[in-house]
Enzyme design. Structure first.
Site, short mmCIF file in Angstrom:
data_model
loop_
_atom_site.label_atom_id
_atom_site.label_comp_id
_atom_site.label_asym_id
_atom_site.label_seq_id
_atom_site.Cartn_x
_atom_site.Cartn_y
_atom_site.Cartn_z
N SER A 1 -5.97 3.31 4.39
CA SER A 1 -5.43 2.54 3.27
C SER A 1 -6.54 1.87 2.46
O SER A 1 -6.41 0.72 2.03
CB SER A 1 -4.43 1.48 3.77
OG SER A 1 -3.58 1.07 2.72
N SER B 1 0.79 -1.24 0.00
CA SER B 1 0.00 0.00 0.00
C SER B 1 0.82 1.28 0.00
O SER B 1 0.24 2.36 -0.16
CB SER B 1 -0.96 0.02 1.20
OG SER B 1 -2.07 -0.80 0.93
N LYS C 1 0.23 3.68 -2.82
CA LYS C 1 -0.80 4.72 -2.81
C LYS C 1 -0.18 6.12 -2.79
O LYS C 1 -0.83 7.10 -3.16
CB LYS C 1 -1.73 4.53 -1.61
CG LYS C 1 -2.61 3.27 -1.71
CD LYS C 1 -3.51 3.14 -0.50
CE LYS C 1 -4.52 2.01 -0.67
NZ LYS C 1 -3.95 0.68 -0.49
#
Length: 426
Positions: free
Chosen positions: A179, A122, A125
């Protein structure tokens, strides 16, 4: 556990040995000359039919490119440790690769395998944020679709509902605090234009190229594992530097709590989310960052902080949560970086667009009158500037006069011949 007299040691599935009381007479040891009996054919275990589970394919790194490993300095092209000479040893961490850099000067303070390929999870991102934050209006209201909620079962999500209408700012908070993978899909779709998520991912890869993050390739906007999706600790620092230069990102990254509004039209309740990055709560001067985890990536982390007017970022990939969690490993690396003298470095973070800059034009030199006259006489017709171009009548008169003089000279010097073929113009 000490063995009981007359007991035999049996290895169980956990790899440990235990003692089970078995009469010695019933299990006499085989003579060394006697071979063991062949194992019987395996009998299938009785299993109930399990529901299908979506599993990510195991990523395979692309071939390493030598030129990409030296971006930021030749010293960074190592799979091992690189720190300035004479500085204290960095902390021991479980991350397979990491890097510490100065967000303002771009100096790389140290790293371990900074250009080694790794799976981002993640923390990818952040690349989505670096790409889409400047493009999207935070006040715009977006309708979440069922396709946005097409994420791996059990993966991180904010709790958005299909048909719900949310401000773009709410999606960013869901992305950076919780997230949310569905928030990533919605933001990539919105920023991808007519091509939707595909266009959003393409824009992310174009942004990575612009930043000089040549070892980064996105396949999913959320960072969920996919074939061909990779990054490096160095690339993450490039991406993080752009993110932390944006005041809107900094505000989102330091937000501790946010409210996801109720969606009355689709009977969705409102609720509160909290920032899952513990650095925000537990590290003095924290600027925020991003956590990540998948089965293949393991724990990944990006964290930044400010101390005495100095802003540092730590990036790490492939970490295990014990003995210290990802954010704690990031905090330890930040402590190490802040303890180093200023202007200490082993390399630098390249500037956005630096690697794609076209060669600069040849510097202008003083004009030599003789060379200028020669160049002017050799210049094809029509290439002179308007300022130096004579009037049409003057040009024609001069051309006709020059041609007449030339023909007269040639006729006087050479008798006319009829056996010469035409020659191409010289």
């Amino acid at each position: 556990m000490p063995a009981t007299p007359g007991a035999a040691a049996i290895t169980v599935g956990s790899g440990l040995s235990t003692s089970v009381a078995v009469p010695a007479a019933t299990t006499p040891p085989l003579p060394l000359s006697v071979s063991a009996t062949p194992a019987p054919t395996a009998v299938p275990c009785p299993k109930a039919v399990a529901p299908k589970v979506s599993r990510s394919p195991k990523p395979t790194p692309p071939p390493s490119v030598a030129a990409h490993r030296t971006i930021g300095g030749d010293a960074l092209a190592t799979p091992g440790l690189i720190v300035p000479p004479g500085v204290p040893a960095p902390p021991r961490v479980t991350a397979t690769s990491w890097l510490v850099a100065d967000l303002d000067t771009g100096e790389v303070l140290g790293g371990c395998g900074p250009h080694e390929y790794a799976t981002p999870a993640s923390v990818q991102k952040l690349l989505l944020a670096a790409t889409m934050l400047p493009k999207l209006d935070p006040a715009q209201v977006v309708t979440v679709t069922r396709e946005d909620l097409d994420i791996a079962p059990g993966s991180s999500a904010v709790g958005l509902v299909p048909g719900g209408r949310y401000r773009v700012e709410t999606l960013w908070l869901g992305l950076l605090l919780q997230s949310g993978n569905e928030a990533a899909n919605a933001l990539a779709r919105l920023g991808g234009g007519a091509d939707g998520v595909t266009g959003g991912v393409r824009a992310m890869n174009e942004q990575a190229r612009l930043l000089g993050a040549y070892q980064t390739h996105a396949v999913t906007p959320s960072g969920l594992d996919a074939p061909g999706q990779f990054t490096s600790a160095y690339d993450l620092a490039l991406i993080a530097r752009v993110c932390f230069a944006d005041p809107t990102f900094r505000r989102y990254a330091l937000t501790e709590r946010a409210r996801i509004p109720a969606q009355k039209a689709v009977r969705g309740r409102g609720f509160e989310i909290q920032n899952e990055n513990q650095l925000v709560y537990r590290y003095a001067g924290a600027l925020g960052g991003k956590t990540g985890f998948t089965d293949y990536a393991r724990h990944t982390y990006v964290g930044a902080a400010e101390r005495d007017g100095r802003r540092l970022v730590a990036t790490l990939l492939g970490a295990e949560p014990r003995p210290r969690r990802g954010w704690e490993q990031g905090a330890a690396l930040l402590d190490w970086g802040f303890a180093l003298p200023r202007r200490t470095s082993v390399g630098r973070l390249v500037e956005p667009g630096e690697l794609d800059t076209e060669p600069s034009p040849v510097p202008t030199r003083p004009v030599d009158p003789a060379a200028s006259a020669a160049a002017t006489s050799a210049r094809p017709a029509g290439t002179a500037s308007v300022a130096e171009r004579p009037g049409v009548g003057t040009f024609v008169a001069l051309a006709v006069g020059a041609l007449a003089i030339t023909l007269a000279i040639l006729a006087a010097r050479h008798p006319r011949r009829t056996d010469l073929g035409a020659k191409p113009p010289s």
